[in-house]
Design a protein around this motif. Sequence first.
Motif, mmCIF file in Angstrom:
data_model
loop_
_atom_site.group_PDB
_atom_site.id
_atom_site.type_symbol
_atom_site.label_atom_id
_atom_site.label_comp_id
_atom_site.label_asym_id
_atom_site.label_seq_id
_atom_site.Cartn_x
_atom_site.Cartn_y
_atom_site.Cartn_z
ATOM 1 N N ARG A 183 0.825 -1.187 0.126
ATOM 2 C CA ARG A 183 -0.031 0.035 -0.098
ATOM 3 C C ARG A 183 0.868 1.177 -0.208
ATOM 4 O O ARG A 183 0.574 2.251 -0.786
ATOM 5 N N GLU A 201 -3.478 3.536 -4.596
ATOM 6 C CA GLU A 201 -3.906 2.326 -3.958
ATOM 7 C C GLU A 201 -5.123 1.873 -4.280
ATOM 8 O O GLU A 201 -5.453 0.887 -4.891
ATOM 9 N N SER A 256 -6.021 -1.291 -6.688
ATOM 10 C CA SER A 256 -6.823 -2.386 -6.406
ATOM 11 C C SER A 256 -7.901 -2.811 -7.258
ATOM 12 O O SER A 256 -8.198 -3.824 -7.671
#
Length: 158
Positions: A120, A127, A131
Amino acid sequence: MDSHVDPEESLGFALKKLQQTLRSRMDAALAQAGLTTPQYLVLALLEDHPGISNSELARRSAVAAPTMLKIIDALTKAGYVERADRVPQLRTRGTTLTTSGRYRLARASATVEEFENLLRGAAGADEPAISAWLRTCTGLLAEAPGTRDVSASPSPGK
């Protein structure tokens, strides 16, 4: 045009190298808690979803059903999970954490959190987007039609 995808510039190969590096580092760190990365994942899933079926565990862990059975067997033998008795009218057996399994999971979670924080941190403010992109790509690849038959490619010299 290049005759192949350059592995040094390939996004897919970069992801594979990341996955392999993460897996080997996590396995080495989790060994101190007596677990492998897949075993940790199963314990974490069972804590969040007690009684989940083996097939659902396999799907969420991205492993084949026979592999999941081996993981569950090892965790059962270690005393970290319990499997419900077979019920003739049901095809599945629920699996739950034992007290020892909860302890083992808690002990290993700090290690996994360190790796998560490292990833992270490297992603920074991007992030959430990274993701989401990874999940989207996983879905696209899972739903993609079969790949081109490379055996039909011309042989050298033809």
